[in-house]
Design a protein around this motif. Structure first.
Motif, PDB file in Angstrom:
ATOM      1  N   MET A  29      40.287  26.733  36.789  1.00 43.99           N
ATOM      2  CA  MET A  29      40.682  28.108  36.829  1.00 43.99           C
ATOM      3  C   MET A  29      40.950  28.487  38.277  1.00 43.99           C
ATOM      4  O   MET A  29      40.259  28.059  39.191  1.00 43.99           O
ATOM      5  N   ALA A  30      41.874  29.359  38.413  1.00 50.17           N
ATOM      6  CA  ALA A  30      42.292  29.743  39.755  1.00 50.17           C
ATOM      7  C   ALA A  30      41.431  30.890  40.258  1.00 50.17           C
ATOM      8  O   ALA A  30      40.962  31.703  39.481  1.00 50.17           O
ATOM      9  N   THR A  31      41.197  30.894  41.542  1.00 47.14           N
ATOM     10  CA  THR A  31      40.419  31.989  42.124  1.00 47.14           C
ATOM     11  C   THR A  31      41.276  33.252  42.152  1.00 47.14           C
ATOM     12  O   THR A  31      42.497  33.177  42.361  1.00 47.14           O
ATOM     13  N   PRO A  32      40.643  34.397  41.880  1.00 47.17           N
ATOM     14  CA  PRO A  32      41.421  35.641  41.870  1.00 47.17           C
ATOM     15  C   PRO A  32      41.987  35.906  43.252  1.00 47.17           C
ATOM     16  O   PRO A  32      41.406  35.547  44.268  1.00 47.17           O
ATOM     17  N   ARG A  33      43.105  36.536  43.239  1.00 46.46           N
ATOM     18  CA  ARG A  33      43.750  36.869  44.496  1.00 46.46           C
ATOM     19  C   ARG A  33      42.947  37.948  45.199  1.00 46.46           C
ATOM     20  O   ARG A  33      42.238  38.732  44.567  1.00 46.46           O
ATOM     21  N   LYS A  34      43.151  37.971  46.498  1.00 44.50           N
ATOM     22  CA  LYS A  34      42.415  38.932  47.292  1.00 44.50           C
ATOM     23  C   LYS A  34      42.803  40.343  46.895  1.00 44.50           C
ATOM     24  O   LYS A  34      41.948  41.219  46.789  1.00 44.50           O
ATOM     25  N   SER A  35      44.027  40.605  46.600  1.00 38.91           N
ATOM     26  CA  SER A  35      44.460  41.941  46.217  1.00 38.91           C
ATOM     27  C   SER A  35      43.845  42.331  44.876  1.00 38.91           C
ATOM     28  O   SER A  35      43.518  43.485  44.653  1.00 38.91           O
ATOM     29  N   ALA A  36      43.630  41.404  43.957  1.00 37.28           N
ATOM     30  CA  ALA A  36      43.002  41.690  42.679  1.00 37.28           C
ATOM     31  C   ALA A  36      41.535  42.019  42.902  1.00 37.28           C
ATOM     32  O   ALA A  36      40.979  42.924  42.248  1.00 37.28           O
ATOM     33  N   GLN A  37      40.872  41.310  43.791  1.00 36.10           N
ATOM     34  CA  GLN A  37      39.476  41.612  44.106  1.00 36.10           C
ATOM     35  C   GLN A  37      39.359  43.007  44.746  1.00 36.10           C
ATOM     36  O   GLN A  37      38.457  43.766  44.417  1.00 36.10           O
ATOM     37  N   GLN A  38      40.284  43.277  45.639  1.00 37.89           N
ATOM     38  CA  GLN A  38      40.264  44.586  46.280  1.00 37.89           C
ATOM     39  C   GLN A  38      40.503  45.703  45.255  1.00 37.89           C
ATOM     40  O   GLN A  38      39.873  46.740  45.289  1.00 37.89           O
TER      41      GLN A  38
ATOM     42  N   ALA B 147      39.803  45.588  42.038  1.00 38.20           N
ATOM     43  CA  ALA B 147      38.621  45.706  41.187  1.00 38.20           C
ATOM     44  C   ALA B 147      37.509  46.457  41.928  1.00 38.20           C
ATOM     45  O   ALA B 147      36.822  47.315  41.347  1.00 38.20           O
ATOM     46  N   ALA B 148      37.331  46.156  43.204  1.00 36.73           N
ATOM     47  CA  ALA B 148      36.320  46.841  43.999  1.00 36.73           C
ATOM     48  C   ALA B 148      36.670  48.322  44.146  1.00 36.73           C
ATOM     49  O   ALA B 148      35.792  49.207  44.058  1.00 36.73           O
TER      50      ALA B 148
END
Length: 138
Positions: free
Chosen positions: A1-10, A12-13
């Motif tokens: 599985m691929a790690t979530p993109r930084k923009s997706a993490q941002q 979600a936060a």
């Protein structure tokens, strides 16, 4: 599985922070409403107390006025007993009054007669003075 993109993490936060802020804002608004209700009820309580005090003061003033009228009536009764020829000592003994209490009642009537004679400028004042001097002689 691929790690979530930084923009997706941002994203979600950010959404999590917005949800928490919304929760805090709703709680804060609820507390403001409750505080406003509290202050409104406190003010209402003060108004109720002030109204009750005003009514109580009026009731006490009326009661005092009625009591004074009753005392004046009692003094008139004492005067009538004296006017009937009964000596002061007999009236005092019959009513269970000390000489000082009897004198205070008669003085109260004298004060009332003086007030009414000056207010009315009536010729009744000399008659009242004559009665006083007759009673004083008894």
């Amino acid at each position: 599985m691929a790690t979530p993109r930084k923009s997706a993490q941002q994203q979600a936060a950010r959404e999590k922070a917005l949800a928490k802020a919304k929760e805090l804002t709703e709680r804060h608004e609820k507390l403001i409403e409750l505080a406003a209700d509290f202050f409104q009820r406190q003010e209402q309580a003060e108004l109720v107390r002030a109204d009750a005090k005003k009514k109580a003061d009026a009731l006490l003033a009326k009661a005092e006025e009625d009591a004074q009228d009753a005392v004046r009536g009692a003094a008139r009764t004492v005067r009538a007993m004296l006017d009937s020829g009964e000596p002061k000592s007999g009236v005092s003994a019959r009513l269970g009054l000390s000489a000082g209490e009897l004198k205070r009642l008669l003085d109260l009537l004298s004060e009332d007669e003086k007030k009414s004679s000056t207010e009315n400028n009536s010729p009744a004042a000399p008659e009242a003075a004559d009665r006083e001097s007759q009673n004083a002689a008894v």
